[in-house]
Design a protein around this motif. Structure first.
Motif, PDB file in Angstrom:
ATOM      1  N   MET A  84       0.824  -1.210   0.000  1.00 51.23           N
ATOM      2  CA  MET A  84       0.000   0.000   0.000  1.00 51.23           C
ATOM      3  C   MET A  84       0.862   1.266   0.000  1.00 51.23           C
ATOM      4  O   MET A  84       0.458   2.293  -0.508  1.00 51.23           O
ATOM      5  CB  MET A  84      -0.914  -0.020   1.239  1.00 51.23           C
ATOM      6  N   ALA A  85       2.074   1.153   0.566  1.00 57.03           N
ATOM      7  CA  ALA A  85       2.916   2.334   0.716  1.00 57.03           C
ATOM      8  C   ALA A  85       3.366   2.895  -0.630  1.00 57.03           C
ATOM      9  O   ALA A  85       3.419   4.117  -0.810  1.00 57.03           O
ATOM     10  CB  ALA A  85       4.127   2.002   1.580  1.00 57.03           C
ATOM     11  N   VAL A  86       3.703   2.015  -1.582  1.00 61.95           N
ATOM     12  CA  VAL A  86       4.239   2.484  -2.870  1.00 61.95           C
ATOM     13  C   VAL A  86       3.246   3.375  -3.615  1.00 61.95           C
ATOM     14  O   VAL A  86       3.602   4.492  -4.023  1.00 61.95           O
ATOM     15  CB  VAL A  86       4.681   1.282  -3.742  1.00 61.95           C
ATOM     16  N   PRO A  87       1.977   2.948  -3.817  1.00 62.28           N
ATOM     17  CA  PRO A  87       1.028   3.837  -4.506  1.00 62.28           C
ATOM     18  C   PRO A  87       0.787   5.157  -3.772  1.00 62.28           C
ATOM     19  O   PRO A  87       0.632   6.201  -4.408  1.00 62.28           O
ATOM     20  CB  PRO A  87      -0.263   3.008  -4.568  1.00 62.28           C
ATOM     21  N   LEU A  88       0.758   5.109  -2.434  1.00 60.96           N
ATOM     22  CA  LEU A  88       0.519   6.338  -1.676  1.00 60.96           C
ATOM     23  C   LEU A  88       1.678   7.323  -1.834  1.00 60.96           C
ATOM     24  O   LEU A  88       1.464   8.534  -1.960  1.00 60.96           O
ATOM     25  CB  LEU A  88       0.300   6.009  -0.193  1.00 60.96           C
ATOM     26  N   VAL A  89       2.906   6.805  -1.820  1.00 59.55           N
ATOM     27  CA  VAL A  89       4.071   7.670  -2.030  1.00 59.55           C
ATOM     28  C   VAL A  89       3.999   8.318  -3.407  1.00 59.55           C
ATOM     29  O   VAL A  89       4.277   9.510  -3.577  1.00 59.55           O
ATOM     30  CB  VAL A  89       5.377   6.865  -1.865  1.00 59.55           C
ATOM     31  N   ILE A  90       3.593   7.535  -4.405  1.00 59.27           N
ATOM     32  CA  ILE A  90       3.491   8.059  -5.772  1.00 59.27           C
ATOM     33  C   ILE A  90       2.406   9.126  -5.865  1.00 59.27           C
ATOM     34  O   ILE A  90       2.612  10.202  -6.430  1.00 59.27           O
ATOM     35  CB  ILE A  90       3.213   6.912  -6.764  1.00 59.27           C
ATOM     36  N   LEU A  91       1.220   8.829  -5.294  1.00 56.73           N
ATOM     37  CA  LEU A  91       0.089   9.758  -5.393  1.00 56.73           C
ATOM     38  C   LEU A  91       0.287  11.017  -4.556  1.00 56.73           C
ATOM     39  O   LEU A  91      -0.125  12.111  -4.957  1.00 56.73           O
ATOM     40  CB  LEU A  91      -1.200   9.055  -4.967  1.00 56.73           C
ATOM     41  N   LEU A  92       0.881  10.873  -3.371  1.00 54.83           N
ATOM     42  CA  LEU A  92       0.978  11.996  -2.440  1.00 54.83           C
ATOM     43  C   LEU A  92       2.295  12.760  -2.524  1.00 54.83           C
ATOM     44  O   LEU A  92       2.382  13.881  -2.008  1.00 54.83           O
ATOM     45  CB  LEU A  92       0.774  11.503  -1.009  1.00 54.83           C
ATOM     46  N   LEU A  93       3.296  12.162  -3.156  1.00 61.97           N
ATOM     47  CA  LEU A  93       4.602  12.825  -3.205  1.00 61.97           C
ATOM     48  C   LEU A  93       5.131  12.976  -4.635  1.00 61.97           C
ATOM     49  O   LEU A  93       5.407  14.093  -5.086  1.00 61.97           O
ATOM     50  CB  LEU A  93       5.603  12.039  -2.348  1.00 61.97           C
ATOM     51  N   VAL A  94       5.242  11.862  -5.346  1.00 63.21           N
ATOM     52  CA  VAL A  94       5.878  11.894  -6.671  1.00 63.21           C
ATOM     53  C   VAL A  94       5.079  12.741  -7.659  1.00 63.21           C
ATOM     54  O   VAL A  94       5.643  13.612  -8.338  1.00 63.21           O
ATOM     55  CB  VAL A  94       6.059  10.449  -7.217  1.00 63.21           C
ATOM     56  N   ILE A  95       3.760  12.510  -7.749  1.00 64.38           N
ATOM     57  CA  ILE A  95       2.952  13.267  -8.715  1.00 64.38           C
ATOM     58  C   ILE A  95       2.906  14.756  -8.366  1.00 64.38           C
ATOM     59  O   ILE A  95       3.137  15.596  -9.242  1.00 64.38           O
ATOM     60  CB  ILE A  95       1.529  12.669  -8.837  1.00 64.38           C
ATOM     61  N   PRO A  96       2.613  15.141  -7.092  1.00 67.59           N
ATOM     62  CA  PRO A  96       2.620  16.579  -6.782  1.00 67.59           C
ATOM     63  C   PRO A  96       3.953  17.273  -7.080  1.00 67.59           C
ATOM     64  O   PRO A  96       3.975  18.386  -7.615  1.00 67.59           O
ATOM     65  CB  PRO A  96       2.294  16.620  -5.282  1.00 67.59           C
ATOM     66  N   VAL A  97       5.053  16.603  -6.750  1.00 69.82           N
ATOM     67  CA  VAL A  97       6.370  17.196  -7.030  1.00 69.82           C
ATOM     68  C   VAL A  97       6.576  17.335  -8.533  1.00 69.82           C
ATOM     69  O   VAL A  97       7.067  18.358  -9.020  1.00 69.82           O
ATOM     70  CB  VAL A  97       7.496  16.344  -6.397  1.00 69.82           C
ATOM     71  N   SER A  98       6.168  16.318  -9.286  1.00 71.33           N
ATOM     72  CA  SER A  98       6.307  16.357 -10.748  1.00 71.33           C
ATOM     73  C   SER A  98       5.450  17.459 -11.357  1.00 71.33           C
ATOM     74  O   SER A  98       5.869  18.130 -12.313  1.00 71.33           O
ATOM     75  CB  SER A  98       5.921  14.997 -11.347  1.00 71.33           C
ATOM     76  N   VAL A  99       4.238  17.640 -10.816  1.00 65.29           N
ATOM     77  CA  VAL A  99       3.359  18.718 -11.305  1.00 65.29           C
ATOM     78  C   VAL A  99       3.998  20.075 -11.048  1.00 65.29           C
ATOM     79  O   VAL A  99       3.998  20.955 -11.914  1.00 65.29           O
ATOM     80  CB  VAL A  99       1.961  18.626 -10.649  1.00 65.29           C
ATOM     81  N   GLN A 100       4.567  20.249  -9.851  1.00 67.53           N
ATOM     82  CA  GLN A 100       5.235  21.516  -9.527  1.00 67.53           C
ATOM     83  C   GLN A 100       6.429  21.759 -10.450  1.00 67.53           C
ATOM     84  O   GLN A 100       6.660  22.894 -10.883  1.00 67.53           O
ATOM     85  CB  GLN A 100       5.704  21.513  -8.061  1.00 67.53           C
ATOM     86  N   GLN A 101       7.153  20.688 -10.780  1.00 65.08           N
ATOM     87  CA  GLN A 101       8.282  20.815 -11.707  1.00 65.08           C
ATOM     88  C   GLN A 101       7.796  21.234 -13.095  1.00 65.08           C
ATOM     89  O   GLN A 101       8.450  22.019 -13.774  1.00 65.08           O
ATOM     90  CB  GLN A 101       9.030  19.479 -11.811  1.00 65.08           C
ATOM     91  N   THR A 102       6.651  20.705 -13.501  1.00 65.25           N
ATOM     92  CA  THR A 102       6.078  21.038 -14.806  1.00 65.25           C
ATOM     93  C   THR A 102       5.691  22.509 -14.880  1.00 65.25           C
ATOM     94  O   THR A 102       5.773  23.135 -15.947  1.00 65.25           O
ATOM     95  CB  THR A 102       4.832  20.159 -15.078  1.00 65.25           C
ATOM     96  N   LEU A 103       5.274  23.068 -13.741  1.00 64.88           N
ATOM     97  CA  LEU A 103       4.819  24.461 -13.709  1.00 64.88           C
ATOM     98  C   LEU A 103       5.962  25.468 -13.742  1.00 64.88           C
ATOM     99  O   LEU A 103       5.723  26.657 -13.992  1.00 64.88           O
ATOM    100  CB  LEU A 103       3.975  24.703 -12.455  1.00 64.88           C
ATOM    101  N   LEU A 104       7.175  25.014 -13.450  1.00 69.75           N
ATOM    102  CA  LEU A 104       8.308  25.937 -13.447  1.00 69.75           C
ATOM    103  C   LEU A 104       8.512  26.534 -14.833  1.00 69.75           C
ATOM    104  O   LEU A 104       8.509  25.828 -15.837  1.00 69.75           O
ATOM    105  CB  LEU A 104       9.596  25.199 -13.021  1.00 69.75           C
ATOM    106  N   GLY A 105       8.650  27.816 -14.875  1.00 66.53           N
ATOM    107  CA  GLY A 105       8.863  28.491 -16.157  1.00 66.53           C
ATOM    108  C   GLY A 105       7.623  29.237 -16.610  1.00 66.53           C
ATOM    109  O   GLY A 105       7.397  30.387 -16.234  1.00 66.53           O
ATOM    110  N   ASP A 106       6.760  28.559 -17.389  1.00 66.14           N
ATOM    111  CA  ASP A 106       5.602  29.243 -17.992  1.00 66.14           C
ATOM    112  C   ASP A 106       4.333  29.187 -17.148  1.00 66.14           C
ATOM    113  O   ASP A 106       3.345  29.835 -17.468  1.00 66.14           O
ATOM    114  CB  ASP A 106       5.310  28.647 -19.379  1.00 66.14           C
TER     115      ASP A 106
END
Length: 199
Positions: free
Chosen positions: A1-23
């Motif tokens: 259960m830990a792996v999906p939660l880490v992805i949903l609660l940490l990896v995706i939000p961080v990746s979204v924030q990285q995508t927003l950098l710049g424009d």
């Protein structure tokens, strides 16, 4: 259960924030976020049900567990519970993304419906294959291989891919009807295999 939660609660939000950098929240950034969700969410969806089914299908105590659960408590309930648990977190994630990409909220709502459909198709396929192959891990590997070929590598023809090219396509379309039929087919097939299963 830990792996999906880490992805949903940490990896995706961080990746979204990285995508927003710049424009910022542009259409290009939004397309990247949708692509990220389509790559990652199916992985999260099938991971936990496969491991939960392992004890009932091919684990050391599977015979004892099946004797105690009996015929009136088939393991579809476990898979359904995993789906509901995932969808709660997924709804929160989509609400957060919707707060960032306000202009594309209607597209995001349509995408959320497709994500729900994809979760039920893929977990139903894991449920069906686990009892068909007598191995939940083989089922997990098979579904992840399909996901890699369809969404990550994009080598399968579009009619074999769950997600539509146009994220605004409604679930009431022909493609949506086919996807919903697959949900019924895989879950019904899994239930039947589960009922007749012998360790």
């Amino acid at each position: 259960m830990a792996v999906p939660l880490v992805i949903l609660l940490l990896v995706i939000p961080v990746s979204v924030q990285q995508t927003l950098l710049g424009d910022g929240p542009t259409q290009t950034a939004f397309a990247r976020v949708l692509q990220l969700l389509r790559m990652v969410v199916p992985f999260c969806a099938v991971w936990v049900p496969a491991f939960c089914l392992r004890d009932y299908v091919d684990g050391d105590a599977s015979e004892v567990l099946r004797a105690y659960t009996a015929a009136d408590t088939r393991q579809w309930r476990i898979v359904l519970f995993c789906n509901c648990f995932l969808l709660v977190f997924l709804a929160g994630l989509f609400a957060w993304i919707g707060g960032i990409f306000v202009e594309f909220r209607s597209v995001l709502e349509a995408e959320f419906k497709w994500q729900i459909a994809a979760v039920f198709v893929l977990t139903g396929l894991v449920y069906f294959l686990a009892y068909s192959l007598h191995s939940s891990m083989a089922a997990l590997m098979g579904v992840l291989l399909y996901h890699c070929l369809s969404s990550l590598m994009s080598v399968l023809p579009t009619y074999l891919v769950i997600y539509p090219t146009d994220p605004t396509l409604p679930l009431t379309s022909l493609r949506g009807a086919v996807v919903c039929s697959l949900i019924l087919l895989f879950w019904g097939g899994g239930w039947a295999k589960d009922k007749l299963y012998t360790v």
